[in-house]
Design a protein around this motif. Structure first.
Motif, PDB file in Angstrom:
ATOM      1  N   GLN A 190       0.889  -0.872  -0.100  1.00 16.69           N
ATOM      2  CA  GLN A 190      -0.318   0.696   0.228  1.00 16.69           C
ATOM      3  C   GLN A 190       0.567   1.388  -0.335  1.00 16.69           C
ATOM      4  O   GLN A 190       1.832   1.359   0.509  1.00 16.69           O
ATOM      5  N   GLU A 191       0.597   2.491  -0.590  1.00 20.90           N
ATOM      6  CA  GLU A 191       0.781   3.363  -1.378  1.00 20.90           C
ATOM      7  C   GLU A 191       0.838   4.461   0.314  1.00 20.90           C
ATOM      8  O   GLU A 191      -0.416   4.436   0.033  1.00 20.90           O
ATOM      9  N   VAL A 192       1.820   4.807   1.300  1.00 20.14           N
ATOM     10  CA  VAL A 192       1.411   6.097   1.813  1.00 20.14           C
ATOM     11  C   VAL A 192       2.014   7.765   2.048  1.00 20.14           C
ATOM     12  O   VAL A 192       3.562   7.226   1.133  1.00 20.14           O
ATOM     13  N   VAL A 193       1.086   7.976   1.644  1.00 21.31           N
ATOM     14  CA  VAL A 193       1.744   9.943   1.527  1.00 21.31           C
ATOM     15  C   VAL A 193       2.217  10.206   2.974  1.00 21.31           C
ATOM     16  O   VAL A 193       1.559   9.979   3.695  1.00 21.31           O
ATOM     17  N   VAL A 194       3.881  10.461   3.349  1.00 23.11           N
ATOM     18  CA  VAL A 194       4.481  11.076   4.304  1.00 23.11           C
ATOM     19  C   VAL A 194       4.860  12.560   4.439  1.00 23.11           C
ATOM     20  O   VAL A 194       5.452  12.769   3.198  1.00 23.11           O
ATOM     21  N   GLU A 195       4.330  13.252   5.071  1.00 22.46           N
ATOM     22  CA  GLU A 195       4.566  14.462   5.214  1.00 22.46           C
ATOM     23  C   GLU A 195       5.775  15.072   5.943  1.00 22.46           C
ATOM     24  O   GLU A 195       5.696  14.615   6.919  1.00 22.46           O
ATOM     25  N   ILE A 196       6.813  15.548   4.859  1.00 19.92           N
ATOM     26  CA  ILE A 196       8.247  15.426   5.609  1.00 19.92           C
ATOM     27  C   ILE A 196       8.182  17.243   6.616  1.00 19.92           C
ATOM     28  O   ILE A 196       7.771  18.069   6.207  1.00 19.92           O
ATOM     29  N   GLU A 197       8.713  17.103   8.092  1.00 20.03           N
ATOM     30  CA  GLU A 197       8.492  18.245   9.440  1.00 20.03           C
ATOM     31  C   GLU A 197       9.402  18.523   9.182  1.00 20.03           C
ATOM     32  O   GLU A 197      10.197  17.789  10.019  1.00 20.03           O
ATOM     33  N   ARG A 198       9.779  19.280   8.714  1.00 20.96           N
ATOM     34  CA  ARG A 198      11.538  20.220   9.249  1.00 20.96           C
ATOM     35  C   ARG A 198      11.424  20.796  10.303  1.00 20.96           C
ATOM     36  O   ARG A 198      10.539  21.977  10.695  1.00 20.96           O
ATOM     37  N   PRO A 199      12.588  20.032  11.453  1.00 24.30           N
ATOM     38  CA  PRO A 199      12.326  21.042  12.594  1.00 24.30           C
ATOM     39  C   PRO A 199      12.861  22.843  12.262  1.00 24.30           C
ATOM     40  O   PRO A 199      13.713  22.787  11.429  1.00 24.30           O
ATOM     41  N   ARG A 200      11.594  23.644  13.722  1.00 21.29           N
ATOM     42  CA  ARG A 200      12.113  25.183  13.456  1.00 21.29           C
ATOM     43  C   ARG A 200      13.363  24.878  14.166  1.00 21.29           C
ATOM     44  O   ARG A 200      13.714  26.344  14.313  1.00 21.29           O
ATOM     45  N   GLN A 201      14.358  24.057  15.336  1.00 22.82           N
ATOM     46  CA  GLN A 201      15.163  24.900  15.607  1.00 22.82           C
ATOM     47  C   GLN A 201      16.618  23.519  16.025  1.00 22.82           C
ATOM     48  O   GLN A 201      16.181  22.003  15.885  1.00 22.82           O
ATOM     49  N   GLN A 202      17.406  24.376  15.962  1.00 23.45           N
ATOM     50  CA  GLN A 202      18.733  23.049  15.776  1.00 23.45           C
ATOM     51  C   GLN A 202      18.699  22.452  17.006  1.00 23.45           C
ATOM     52  O   GLN A 202      18.036  22.591  18.343  1.00 23.45           O
ATOM     53  N   LYS A 203      19.163  20.636  17.124  1.00 18.74           N
ATOM     54  CA  LYS A 203      19.177  19.597  18.430  1.00 18.74           C
ATOM     55  C   LYS A 203      20.379  20.457  18.819  1.00 18.74           C
ATOM     56  O   LYS A 203      21.027  21.037  18.666  1.00 18.74           O
ATOM     57  N   ALA A 204      20.087  20.359  20.403  1.00 25.70           N
ATOM     58  CA  ALA A 204      21.213  20.724  21.525  1.00 25.70           C
ATOM     59  C   ALA A 204      21.418  19.413  21.553  1.00 25.70           C
ATOM     60  O   ALA A 204      21.822  18.423  21.132  1.00 25.70           O
ATOM     61  N   PHE A 205      23.283  20.026  22.079  1.00 25.34           N
ATOM     62  CA  PHE A 205      24.356  18.710  22.050  1.00 25.34           C
ATOM     63  C   PHE A 205      24.154  18.202  23.091  1.00 25.34           C
ATOM     64  O   PHE A 205      24.193  18.806  24.068  1.00 25.34           O
ATOM     65  N   LEU A 206      24.413  17.212  22.954  1.00 22.34           N
ATOM     66  CA  LEU A 206      23.887  15.903  24.687  1.00 22.34           C
ATOM     67  C   LEU A 206      25.394  15.635  24.805  1.00 22.34           C
ATOM     68  O   LEU A 206      24.629  14.415  25.345  1.00 22.34           O
ATOM     69  N   GLY A 207      26.048  14.804  23.899  1.00 21.04           N
ATOM     70  CA  GLY A 207      26.963  13.685  24.217  1.00 21.04           C
ATOM     71  C   GLY A 207      27.574  13.295  22.786  1.00 21.04           C
ATOM     72  O   GLY A 207      27.164  13.886  21.452  1.00 21.04           O
ATOM     73  N   GLY A 208      28.394  13.231  22.603  1.00 24.46           N
ATOM     74  CA  GLY A 208      29.573  12.459  21.367  1.00 24.46           C
ATOM     75  C   GLY A 208      30.962  12.442  21.729  1.00 24.46           C
ATOM     76  O   GLY A 208      31.398  12.645  22.499  1.00 24.46           O
ATOM     77  N   TYR A 209      31.475  13.058  20.131  1.00 29.34           N
ATOM     78  CA  TYR A 209      32.851  13.026  20.258  1.00 29.34           C
ATOM     79  C   TYR A 209      33.542  13.755  18.757  1.00 29.34           C
ATOM     80  O   TYR A 209      32.555  13.668  17.798  1.00 29.34           O
ATOM     81  N   ARG A 210      34.743  14.222  19.182  1.00 28.92           N
ATOM     82  CA  ARG A 210      35.629  15.048  17.900  1.00 28.92           C
ATOM     83  C   ARG A 210      36.922  14.114  17.671  1.00 28.92           C
ATOM     84  O   ARG A 210      37.639  13.572  18.253  1.00 28.92           O
TER      85      ARG A 210
END
Length: 750
Positions: A190-210
């Motif tokens: 079945q074909e489903v129509v999906v609407e892409i929602e763009r975030p209004r603000q950038q995610k906060a950095f909660l952890g990672g590495y460089r």
């Protein structure tokens, strides 16, 4: 109405041209370049567009104050709306204006309201130029909602953290709506129509590495992605209400007083629906608890019955498994004994080795003793002497028959012995590599030995034609002529004589003796190390005179000097005074003993100890004579438990299972008794003290005998002296009578 609209559009165009002349485009040479500004999250334009729009709005507000014409105010009102529709303005900078008035009379009121609102916005959106602290907000700087401001941003570390312009949403290639094909059932999509929602603000950095080299930052997906929400079950869990008993008060007394009507004079109450209630037996607390106890006991009885059935079933299975194992062991012992009897019978009927003939002589001696005992007990006088003479003649005939059979076996085994000797000398050198592979290598000596072996086999072939025989003889003649000596000259003369006789037409049967002489001389040629160097290490007599001098001993029986390999040795490392041939001849003429049973005991002992301990040494130091001494002298040729005297059914095992086998840590048992003894954990708990003292006394005798041998003395673990003296005094040595006592005395003297 259309003319009015056209006039208004013309006025709008004039205002646009005027604004274009006063405010040139940023791409021109006179345009003021806007500084780097930050774009608010969720805005539709870049920072440059926001800056240009702010200038246009300010100029439009100043112009609106000087113009008095109502139409110009209307055009100024419509201009921001058109600019917002094409993407050149920001919705938050200039508030939306009123819609176009339906009538011309309402335009003047709207223009006055717009003019006052623009003056208020311009006054609120102007900020003085100063350095802004890092923690200050726009509200502290005087910027109000729905207003614009101008700021200049810079990075404190431009090399590591440079400021990069954000990619506007209109430059993204991702569409707003996509179609996804989802499988809802087997072979159903079945074909489903999906609407892409763009975030209004950038995610906060909660952890990672460089990355150390590139400086790229990577965020943890588990931290950046919200956890999956659990479905609501409709019940509050992990709360105090679910863990606390709920209490409530309930009043049982009626709130209103009531009465019950009874039958009386002048009043009849029907009793058709009445029920007769009879009180039952009163149950006390003890009776209640007693009934509960009986119910619990009943349940426990059924549960224990089930557990007992399970335990009985387990014990029954263990018993069946134990009985099956015992039956298997018994069948294995029975089959082993039957195989041993068949092997002994086969050795009687078809002897091939020296041990087989010793078994025959032993059976002959046993038969002679039984017949002699029967004659002495049943006959007397002349009849006894005649019966003994007849027995002697029968014994002589049997000895002659055994001797003839032995000569025939030796003749038959001669060819096999020679063939094995030649195969050993012609075998290539081989060894194991580090990876376990078997490596073989041929040298010039092994190749020479292989050629001589093949030539010897061809000479001994009897079913060949005359041409093939002549070819083999010529090959042999050219081979031996390489070395000039008396042996090679004799071989060449015999070859020439056979060739001459064959050309004269002599039959092959008449040439059999001559061919046998050629084969014997050529075998002597092969065994000579000068002609065949590889055969030197397989000869019994070494070719080095120094080795021959050191390893030569005098035999007291035949008075010949023989090599040490012709003498039997024991654990004492002392050679016997007679060679093997003299010892065997003396055994045939006198005692006629069979030592194969002792060899079997020693072979089984070594196999068992090798399985229990790969580093066992003492069983491999013992010889057949040592085992014979242990069996006959120390253990009196009987089992320690049931006194079984069948030597073919006796074996040596450990007395204490935790220690290695040795003559002072062993016990002689039958094969049926070994399995029970090996299961004993503590011998002091399994056996009586009298039996233990008797076994320890036998260990003392074995320790005293083998302590005189240097190679065995280092393995002794001598007990305390007091204990040794007590053992010697408490249990005297008991010797048997008759023939066995004589053999024991001789062995002790030896």
């Amino acid at each position: 109405m259309s003319e009015q609209t056209e006039n208004e559009e013309q006025e709008v165009k004039d205002v646009k041209e005027e604004n274009t002349d006063t405010n040139p485009q940023p791409g021109g040479s006179t345009a003021e370049q806007p500084p780097d500004v930050d774009r608010e999250p969720g805005s539709d334009g870049e920072a440059v567009q926001a800056y240009r729009l702010t200038k246009d709005v300010l100029e439009a507000a100043e112009e609106a104050e000087t113009q008095a014409d109502l139409h110009n105010d209307v055009e100024q009102l419509r201009e921001p709306q058109k600019t917002e529709n094409v993407g050149n303005s920001i919705a938050t900078d200039v508030p939306e204006t009123m819609e176009e008035a339906e009538t011309q009379a309402d335009l003047s009121d709207d223009a006055e309201q717009l003019r006052e609102q623009r003056k208020e916005n311009v006054g609120n959106s102007t900020a003085t130029g100063r350095v802004v602290e890092e923690q200050q907000s726009l509200m502290e700087l005087g910027v109000r909602p729905h207003s614009s401001t101008r700021m200049e941003m810079s990075s404190t570390d431009p090399n590591t953290h440079p400021l990069r312009p954000l990619r506007p949403p209109e430059h993204d290639n991702m569409p707003d709506v996509i179609t996804v094909r989802v499988q809802t059932d087997e072979d159903v999509f079945q074909e489903v129509v999906v609407e892409i929602e763009r975030p209004r603000q950038q995610k906060a950095f909660l952890g990672g590495y460089r990355h150390r080299l590139t400086g790229a930052e990577y965020h943890h997906a588990a931290v950046q992605t919200p956890p999956k929400r659990r479905p609501d079950r409709g019940v509050v869990v992990f709360s105090r209400n679910t863990q606390t008993v709920e209490l409530k008060s309930q009043v049982q007394q009626c709130a209103v007083n009531i009465s019950t009507q009874m039958t009386g004079i002048g009043c009849y109450v029907s009793c058709m629906n009445d029920k007769l209630v009879t009180p039952g037996n009163y149950i006390t607390a003890d009776e209640y608890h007693d009934r509960r106890l009986r119910a619990v006991i009943l349940l426990q009885s059924f549960a224990r019955r089930w557990l007992a059935q399970q335990e009985v079933g387990r014990l029954r299975r263990e018993r069946d498994r134990r009985m099956a194992w015992l039956e298997l062991q018994e069948r294995r012992r029975r089959e082993e004994k039957e195989e041993q009897l068949r092997d002994r019978r086969h050795r009687w009927m078809n002897p091939q080795r020296r041990e087989d003939f010793n078994l025959l002589y032993h059976a002959l001696e046993k038969w002679r003793c039984e017949e002699e005992q029967r004659i002495n007990s049943s006959l007397q006088g002349a009849e006894r002497k005649a019966a003994l003479c007849s027995l002697l003649e029968q014994e002589t005939q049997l000895i002659a028959a055994i001797r003839c059979h032995r000569i025939a076996v030796q003749n038959n085994n001669y060819d096999k012995t020679v063939r094995n000797f030649l195969d050993k000398s012609a075998a290539p050198h081989q060894w194991r590599a580090a990876d376990g592979r078997l490596i073989k290598m041929d040298s010039q000596h092994t190749v020479r030995a292989r050629e001589l072996r093949d030539l010897y086999n061809n000479i001994n072939l009897s079913t060949v034609s005359q041409e093939q025989r002549l070819h083999v003889l010529m090959t042999l003649k050219h081979t031996v002529k390489e070395h000039a000596c008396q042996l090679t000259q004799d071989i060449v003369d015999l070859i020439n004589r056979e060739v001459d006789l064959m050309t004269r037409g002599v039959k092959a049967a008449s040439l059999e003796g001559l061919r046998k002489r050629i084969s014997t001389l050529f075998l002597q040629y092969i065994k000579t190390p000068v002609f065949n160097p590889e055969v030197a290490k397989h000869l019994k007599v070494p070719q080095n005179p120094s080795q021959l001098k050191n390893n030569m001993f005098l035999c007291c029986g035949c008075h010949r000097y023989l090599h040490s390999a012709n003498f039997s040795s024991s654990a004492s490392a002392r050679l016997s005074s007679q060679c093997r041939n003299c010892t065997g001849l003396d055994n045939i003429a006198r005692s006629r003993d069979d030592f194969s049973c002792y060899k079997n005991i020693l072979r089984r002992l070594r196999a068992d100890e090798q399985r229990l301990n790969e580093e066992a040494k003492i069983p491999f130091l013992l010889q057949v004579e040592d085992v014979r001494y242990l069996v006959e002298v120390v253990w009196t040729s009987r089992s320690a438990l049931h006194a079984s005297s069948d030597l073919y059914n006796l074996v040596f095992i450990r007395w204490e299972r935790q220690r290695d086998w040795s003559p002072w840590n062993c016990i002689l048992l039958s094969k049926e008794e070994t399995s029970a003894h090996m299961e004993v954990e503590d011998i002091h708990k399994a056996y009586e003290a009298t039996f233990i003292r008797r076994i320890e006394h036998k260990h003392t005798l074995a320790r005293r005998h083998f302590s005189q041998i240097a190679v065995m003395a280092e393995y002794l673990d001598s007990p305390p002296t007091a204990a040794l003296g007590n053992q010697l005094v408490s249990k005297p040595i008991t010797m048997a009578t008759g023939k066995h006592a004589t053999d024991t005395t001789l062995a002790s003297a030896h």
